[in-house]
Every structure is written in C-alpha cells, then in structure tokens.
Motif scaffolding. Structure first.
Motif, PDB file in Angstrom:
ATOM      1  N   GLY A 167       0.697  -1.013  -0.101  1.00 26.71           N
ATOM      2  CA  GLY A 167      -0.069  -0.005  -0.121  1.00 26.71           C
ATOM      3  C   GLY A 167       1.093   1.358   0.036  1.00 26.71           C
ATOM      4  N   ASN A 168       2.211   1.143   0.097  1.00 29.18           N
ATOM      5  CA  ASN A 168       2.931   2.445   0.119  1.00 29.18           C
ATOM      6  C   ASN A 168       3.076   2.853  -1.510  1.00 29.18           C
ATOM      7  OD1 ASN A 168       3.704   2.505   2.884  1.00 29.18           O
ATOM      8  ND2 ASN A 168       4.983   0.429   2.378  1.00 29.18           N
ATOM      9  N   ALA A 169       3.156   4.084  -1.571  1.00 23.42           N
ATOM     10  CA  ALA A 169       2.917   4.767  -2.807  1.00 23.42           C
ATOM     11  C   ALA A 169       4.377   5.640  -3.254  1.00 23.42           C
ATOM     12  CB  ALA A 169       1.882   5.488  -3.175  1.00 23.42           C
ATOM     13  N   TYR A 170       5.669   5.059  -2.478  1.00 27.97           N
ATOM     14  CA  TYR A 170       6.655   5.968  -3.098  1.00 27.97           C
ATOM     15  C   TYR A 170       7.678   4.989  -3.835  1.00 27.97           C
ATOM     16  CZ  TYR A 170       8.224   3.535   1.325  1.00 27.97           C
ATOM     17  OH  TYR A 170       8.501   2.504   2.434  1.00 27.97           O
ATOM     18  N   TYR A 171       8.361   5.656  -4.909  1.00 29.84           N
ATOM     19  CA  TYR A 171       9.146   4.706  -5.610  1.00 29.84           C
ATOM     20  C   TYR A 171      10.283   5.829  -6.335  1.00 29.84           C
ATOM     21  CZ  TYR A 171       5.915   6.518  -9.221  1.00 29.84           C
ATOM     22  OH  TYR A 171       5.071   7.440 -10.300  1.00 29.84           O
ATOM     23  N   GLU A 172      11.133   5.259  -6.930  1.00 35.12           N
ATOM     24  CA  GLU A 172      12.128   6.001  -7.799  1.00 35.12           C
ATOM     25  C   GLU A 172      12.475   5.367  -9.024  1.00 35.12           C
ATOM     26  OE1 GLU A 172      15.781   5.334  -8.016  1.00 35.12           O
ATOM     27  OE2 GLU A 172      15.748   3.454  -6.665  1.00 35.12           O
ATOM     28  N   PHE A 173      12.907   6.300  -9.977  1.00 37.15           N
ATOM     29  CA  PHE A 173      13.462   5.708 -11.156  1.00 37.15           C
ATOM     30  C   PHE A 173      14.484   6.404 -11.730  1.00 37.15           C
ATOM     31  CE2 PHE A 173       9.884   8.696 -12.040  1.00 37.15           C
ATOM     32  CZ  PHE A 173      10.276   9.294 -13.410  1.00 37.15           C
ATOM     33  N   SER A 174      15.269   6.035 -12.664  1.00 38.10           N
ATOM     34  CA  SER A 174      16.344   6.546 -13.175  1.00 38.10           C
ATOM     35  C   SER A 174      16.274   6.846 -14.778  1.00 38.10           C
ATOM     36  CB  SER A 174      17.527   5.961 -13.283  1.00 38.10           C
ATOM     37  OG  SER A 174      18.815   6.412 -13.415  1.00 38.10           O
ATOM     38  N   PRO A 175      15.682   7.922 -15.371  1.00 38.08           N
ATOM     39  CA  PRO A 175      15.398   8.044 -16.613  1.00 38.08           C
ATOM     40  C   PRO A 175      16.750   8.202 -17.663  1.00 38.08           C
ATOM     41  CG  PRO A 175      15.182  10.299 -15.645  1.00 38.08           C
ATOM     42  CD  PRO A 175      15.339   9.121 -14.472  1.00 38.08           C
TER      43      PRO A 175
END
Length: 309
Positions: A121-129
């Motif tokens: 249920g957590n909505a934090y994330y990261e990505f590397s474009p």
C-alpha cells in the motif's frame, strides 16, 4: 550557452491537480473558482502539446487526478477516464497520490489504477530516466487520516498528530493555528519513518553514483514555496534528509493551487505547480522541464510560470 545551446540531457512533461469531476463549476474554501469539467480539456491539451514536442522522455502527474466532490459512484469510472487520457501520451506516465485521489478510492484500488509500483500500500518509488539522473516520488500521505483503513496504525498515528496539534473540531480547518503550525490539517499528511530511511538510502546511492536527483511529492516541502496550510506535516524531517546530501536540485509539488517558487538556504529549489483545476475555459496550466547537466528549466504554458532551477 548562446545560440548553439546544448541539448538537454532529457525533458519531461508536468501537470498538477487536474481534479476532474463531472459536476458544475464551484469554488474552493477560500472562494477561488474551480472548473471541474474543464480540467479534462486542460489535460487533453497538455497531452497533445507533449506529443507534438516529440522529445519528452516521460510525463509526471503531481497528484489529485479526480476531485473530492466527484460523486462516489463515479470515483472509479472518473479515475479510469483520466488515466486513459494520460495514457494517450506517447511514453511512460508516472503518477503520485494526492488527498483528492484518496477521498475517492482506497489505496488498494488506487495504486494499481495509477500503475504505482508500491508495496504494502506504499506509494513511494524512484526511477532513473538517464544514467545522470534519478527521480524520487514521495508518498506524502504515508501517515494520513485518509486512504488507509480506519484501524490501520498509520491512520491512528495521523489522528493522534491532528489531535495533538489541531484543537479545532473540524480537522480540515487551520483556524487559530499560527504560521507553519497551520499545516496540521487533515488534507495534508506526513512521510513515515520507513520512507525517510528509504529516501536517505536512495540519496546516498545517488551521491555515490554521482547522480543528480529530482524529488517529487504532491505536498509542498518548503513554506517559501506554498501556503503555510498546504505543507507536508514533517517537511522539516524530509528536508533534513535531503540537506544531508548535495545531489537534490529541485523539489516539485502540486497541492497548493496558486503555485510558488523558493530557493532554500541549502540551495535546493522548491516549485509548487499551478493547478489545472483553476484554469477558466480556454486557459491552460501545464509544462515541460528541460534537464541539463547543471540546471533545469521549466517551460510553462499559459498559467504555469516558466522557471529556471
């Protein structure tokens, strides 16, 4: 840089607070006009403009896709309708949750609809474009009185904060609260301990990898860039993690519809984006950000102010 200006490393589209609902126009609690049906036209214009640009790597939606006044029996269909409009963009779209999203649907329904890669249920994330950059998306309603089940520890923690900090019977009212204490209202939220630890580890990793970081969250993280009543409950804790490192160039947010810009004492730029919801018919608020080696440039359309970071 002159006429032979270097090409950006990459560019991406931005929009905030679409807050669509199939209801007549209304006003905010402060009396600012809101154009609930028109906001989908703002989004459609944004997608068309982004596609015509032809070189945007992705789009980021700063939260509040559907308004809290959306009739509850339409919450699911309205959210799907808006997601569908975003998906007409020729590339990846990244969403985050805002308070209005959570007024409409619980997290377990919302996260899959918005393709948010959260766990538990957590909505934090990261990505590397690109190899040089990392984008961090925070969950500003991690500790929140909306979105989690009523008996969830995070709901209980949020209600305790509101009980301690806000003496009003109506917890959405900042009445009588002074300066940044005005942020302790129910429509804001906080970042939990686990997420703070995660943020620290991502920023440490980015520093070691010599990457720059763009932090995004629905709720603003600096009183310089937003109304005192529209701030993350523990913006100070989040910023003390960010200020430990030199990798974060800018914190982008929505939520505070009028928009704002501020550079803090550590040189981090804060930009809260003007809301699509408050655009009178025939006007627009969206943009794209060109990311260079040493700066970022927000190219705003119409009501969204252009800004260099």
């Amino acid at each position: 840089m002159g006429s032979a200006a270097r090409q950006p490393l990459f560019s991406f589209g931005v929009i905030a607070d679409v807050q669509y609902a199939d209801i007549p126009d209304g006003r905010s609690f402060l009396g600012v006009p809101r154009y609930y049906r028109n906001s989908i036209l703002v989004l459609q214009k944004a997608v068309e403009t982004w596609n015509n640009h032809g070189n945007l790597k992705f789009v980021i939606n700063m939260g509040d896709i559907v308004d809290g006044f959306c009739p509850k029996d339409q919450s699911l269909s309205a959210t799907k309708k808006l997601v569908n409009e975003f998906e007409k963009f020729n590339g990846p779209v990244y969403h985050m949750i805002g308070n209005h999203c959570l007024y409409n649907l619980p997290r377990e329904e919302l996260l899959p609809l918005l393709n948010i890669p959260g766990r538990d249920g957590n909505a934090y994330y990261e990505f590397s474009p690109t190899p040089e950059y990392r984008v961090v998306v925070l969950d500003g309603y991690d500790i929140s009185a909306v979105g989690w089940p009523q008996d969830h520890p995070k709901t209980i923690a949020a209600l305790k904060i509101l009980e301690e900090k806000n003496p009003n019977a109506e917890k959405n009212s900042p009445e009588g609260l002074v300066d940044v204490e005005r942020r302790f209202v129910k429509y804001n939220g906080g970042v939990g301990e686990e997420q703070l630890v995660w943020l620290d580890s991502v920023l440490q990793d980015a520093t070691e990898s010599k990457q720059r970081v763009i932090v995004c969250g629905h709720v603003p993280m600096s009183p310089g860039a937003a109304s005192k009543a529209a701030l993350l409950w523990n913006f100070d804790e989040v910023m003390s993690v960010i200020h430990k490192y030199d990798c974060v160039r800018v914190c982008l947010s929505g939520h505070d519809h009028k928009g704002g810009y501020f550079v803090d004492a550590h040189g981090v730029h804060h930009r809260s984006l003007e809301a699509a919801l408050e655009c009178p018919p025939g006007t627009y608020s969206f943009g794209y950000i060109d990311v260079y080696e040493n700066k970022l440039s927000l190219v705003g359309v119409d009501r969204m102010q252009s800004t260099d970071f």
